[in-house]
Write a protein that holds these residues in place. Structure first.
Motif, PDB file in Angstrom:
ATOM      1  N   LEU A  30       9.930  60.653  93.532  1.00 13.23           N
ATOM      2  CA  LEU A  30       8.947  59.502  94.085  1.00 13.23           C
ATOM      3  C   LEU A  30       7.806  59.988  94.442  1.00 13.23           C
ATOM      4  O   LEU A  30       6.598  59.378  93.968  1.00 13.23           O
ATOM      5  N   HIS A  31       7.573  61.046  95.293  1.00 16.28           N
ATOM      6  CA  HIS A  31       6.253  61.303  95.538  1.00 16.28           C
ATOM      7  C   HIS A  31       5.578  61.998  94.367  1.00 16.28           C
ATOM      8  O   HIS A  31       4.329  61.973  94.347  1.00 16.28           O
ATOM      9  N   ALA A  32       6.486  62.601  93.373  1.00 21.16           N
ATOM     10  CA  ALA A  32       5.555  63.282  92.219  1.00 21.16           C
ATOM     11  C   ALA A  32       4.854  62.214  91.614  1.00 21.16           C
ATOM     12  O   ALA A  32       3.685  62.589  90.965  1.00 21.16           O
ATOM     13  N   PHE A  33       5.164  60.999  91.648  1.00 21.01           N
ATOM     14  CA  PHE A  33       4.154  60.187  90.945  1.00 21.01           C
ATOM     15  C   PHE A  33       3.440  58.982  91.971  1.00 21.01           C
ATOM     16  O   PHE A  33       2.277  58.603  91.764  1.00 21.01           O
ATOM     17  N   GLN A  34       3.857  58.948  92.997  1.00 20.23           N
ATOM     18  CA  GLN A  34       3.245  58.192  94.066  1.00 20.23           C
ATOM     19  C   GLN A  34       1.940  58.748  94.688  1.00 20.23           C
ATOM     20  O   GLN A  34       1.051  58.130  95.249  1.00 20.23           O
ATOM     21  N   SER A  35       1.840  60.118  94.629  1.00 18.72           N
ATOM     22  CA  SER A  35       1.033  60.911  95.266  1.00 18.72           C
ATOM     23  C   SER A  35      -0.240  60.998  94.247  1.00 18.72           C
ATOM     24  O   SER A  35      -1.259  61.410  94.388  1.00 18.72           O
ATOM     25  N   LEU A  36      -0.094  60.564  92.901  1.00 16.83           N
ATOM     26  CA  LEU A  36      -1.012  60.535  91.942  1.00 16.83           C
ATOM     27  C   LEU A  36      -2.222  59.557  92.074  1.00 16.83           C
ATOM     28  O   LEU A  36      -1.902  58.370  91.996  1.00 16.83           O
ATOM     29  N   PRO A  37      -3.664  60.063  92.102  1.00 20.01           N
ATOM     30  CA  PRO A  37      -4.525  58.887  91.815  1.00 20.01           C
ATOM     31  C   PRO A  37      -4.508  57.854  90.819  1.00 20.01           C
ATOM     32  O   PRO A  37      -4.693  56.616  91.115  1.00 20.01           O
ATOM     33  N   GLU A  38      -4.142  58.352  89.633  1.00 21.40           N
ATOM     34  CA  GLU A  38      -3.908  57.471  88.380  1.00 21.40           C
ATOM     35  C   GLU A  38      -2.879  56.416  88.479  1.00 21.40           C
ATOM     36  O   GLU A  38      -2.777  55.224  88.108  1.00 21.40           O
ATOM     37  N   VAL A  39      -1.967  56.711  89.475  1.00 23.19           N
ATOM     38  CA  VAL A  39      -0.717  55.936  89.740  1.00 23.19           C
ATOM     39  C   VAL A  39      -1.091  54.638  90.621  1.00 23.19           C
ATOM     40  O   VAL A  39      -0.967  53.448  90.608  1.00 23.19           O
ATOM     41  N   ALA A  40      -1.975  55.032  91.753  1.00 22.91           N
ATOM     42  CA  ALA A  40      -2.423  54.231  92.909  1.00 22.91           C
ATOM     43  C   ALA A  40      -3.575  53.419  92.524  1.00 22.91           C
ATOM     44  O   ALA A  40      -4.021  52.572  93.174  1.00 22.91           O
ATOM     45  N   ARG A  41      -4.344  53.753  91.352  1.00 26.88           N
ATOM     46  CA  ARG A  41      -5.586  53.164  90.834  1.00 26.88           C
ATOM     47  C   ARG A  41      -5.579  51.715  90.990  1.00 26.88           C
ATOM     48  O   ARG A  41      -6.750  51.047  91.653  1.00 26.88           O
ATOM     49  N   TYR A  42      -4.513  50.814  90.603  1.00 20.08           N
ATOM     50  CA  TYR A  42      -4.615  49.559  90.587  1.00 20.08           C
ATOM     51  C   TYR A  42      -3.862  48.775  91.881  1.00 20.08           C
ATOM     52  O   TYR A  42      -3.440  47.608  91.588  1.00 20.08           O
ATOM     53  N   LEU A  43      -3.389  49.591  92.745  1.00 18.14           N
ATOM     54  CA  LEU A  43      -2.331  48.992  93.698  1.00 18.14           C
ATOM     55  C   LEU A  43      -3.209  48.868  94.931  1.00 18.14           C
ATOM     56  O   LEU A  43      -4.321  49.253  95.083  1.00 18.14           O
ATOM     57  N   TYR A  44      -2.643  48.332  96.018  1.00 15.40           N
ATOM     58  CA  TYR A  44      -3.441  48.259  97.285  1.00 15.40           C
ATOM     59  C   TYR A  44      -3.263  49.419  98.193  1.00 15.40           C
ATOM     60  O   TYR A  44      -3.972  49.515  99.006  1.00 15.40           O
ATOM     61  N   TRP A  45      -2.448  50.384  97.715  1.00 21.12           N
ATOM     62  CA  TRP A  45      -2.365  51.595  98.492  1.00 21.12           C
ATOM     63  C   TRP A  45      -2.912  52.995  97.690  1.00 21.12           C
ATOM     64  O   TRP A  45      -3.220  52.724  96.737  1.00 21.12           O
ATOM     65  N   GLU A  46      -3.527  53.697  98.583  1.00 25.95           N
ATOM     66  CA  GLU A  46      -4.038  54.879  98.106  1.00 25.95           C
ATOM     67  C   GLU A  46      -2.878  55.939  97.556  1.00 25.95           C
ATOM     68  O   GLU A  46      -1.797  55.617  98.033  1.00 25.95           O
ATOM     69  N   PRO A  47      -3.450  57.019  96.973  1.00 22.16           N
ATOM     70  CA  PRO A  47      -2.014  57.902  96.662  1.00 22.16           C
ATOM     71  C   PRO A  47      -1.542  58.380  98.169  1.00 22.16           C
ATOM     72  O   PRO A  47      -2.073  58.522  98.918  1.00 22.16           O
ATOM     73  N   ARG A  48      -0.038  58.364  97.922  1.00 21.94           N
ATOM     74  CA  ARG A  48       0.839  58.754  99.188  1.00 21.94           C
ATOM     75  C   ARG A  48       1.110  60.237  99.533  1.00 21.94           C
ATOM     76  O   ARG A  48       1.372  60.603  98.425  1.00 21.94           O
ATOM     77  N   ASP A  49       1.001  60.579 100.714  1.00 20.02           N
ATOM     78  CA  ASP A  49       1.424  61.804 100.821  1.00 20.02           C
ATOM     79  C   ASP A  49       3.128  61.679 101.096  1.00 20.02           C
ATOM     80  O   ASP A  49       3.598  60.641 101.211  1.00 20.02           O
ATOM     81  N   LEU A  50       3.650  62.870 101.356  1.00 24.14           N
ATOM     82  CA  LEU A  50       4.929  62.934 101.423  1.00 24.14           C
ATOM     83  C   LEU A  50       5.752  62.002 102.570  1.00 24.14           C
ATOM     84  O   LEU A  50       6.615  61.370 102.201  1.00 24.14           O
TER      85      LEU A  50
END
Length: 186
Positions: free
Chosen positions: A26-46
């Motif tokens: 889950l961290h492998a993709f939630q930490s990516l800027p391109e995944v968080a681009r259109y979401l309310y949150w920034e890329p997530r750390d572990l």
């Protein structure tokens, strides 16, 4: 009330409750800027992913309105966690809900998000007897709009600069489908 029988299988995917073992993928993709681009949150750390996962683990059934059903999305052939899907139950009276999804970019463009979205619609309409299900997205997220269209949803609204997200005004686009439309498509 919806307590799905797990796992839920589609042609190529397995949707199941989240477990603590899902942290690293889950961290492998939630930490990516391109995944968080259109979401309310920034890329997530572990640690942020760990906190989000703890919540997801508790979201395995819809017992009352206002709850969310969070499902890990795996490739059935390999067991690899490639995405995150969610069904929200907004209102018992209005029989309304909403779907959402998030996938690792390595798996974009293969129809997996559409397949997962269709499974969520089936859960909402057949499992929860919802009347209407929506999908909301950032107006710039054209790939997600195509997913909802392929899943059979229609574009109903384009709200111009209605939200402040990450320091900028953003448009919101809303898609929807009714239960009778879903059943007619099947």
């Amino acid at each position: 009330m919806l307590k799905p029988h797990h796992p839920i299988r589609t042609q190529r995917l397995t949707l199941r409750p989240f477990t603590p073992a899902d942290l690293d993928p889950l961290h492998a993709f939630q930490s990516l800027p391109e995944v968080a681009r259109y979401l309310y949150w920034e890329p997530r750390d572990l640690e942020q992913v760990r906190q989000a996962l703890e919540t997801k683990i508790t979201q395995s059934a819809l017992l009352e309105e206002g709850q969310a059903l969070a499902l890990a999305v795996e490739l059935t052939a390999t067991g690899e966690l490639i995405g995150d899907a969610v069904l929200f139950w907004h209102s018992r009276l209005h029989r309304s809900g909403e779907i959402g999804y998030l996938f690792h970019p390595d798996h974009h463009g293969r129809g997996y998000a559409t397949e997962a979205a269709q499974a969520l619609l089936e859960l909402g309409f057949d499992g929860l007897d919802l009347h209407r299900i929506t999908g909301r997205l950032d107006g710039r997220n054209t790939a997600s709009a195509r997913v909802l269209e392929r899943a059979g949803m229609r574009r109903e609204a384009h709200l111009v600069e209605n939200e402040m997200v990450k320091g900028e005004w953003t448009d919101e686009v809303i898609y929807a489908i009714l239960q009778r439309e879903w059943r007619a498509r099947r």
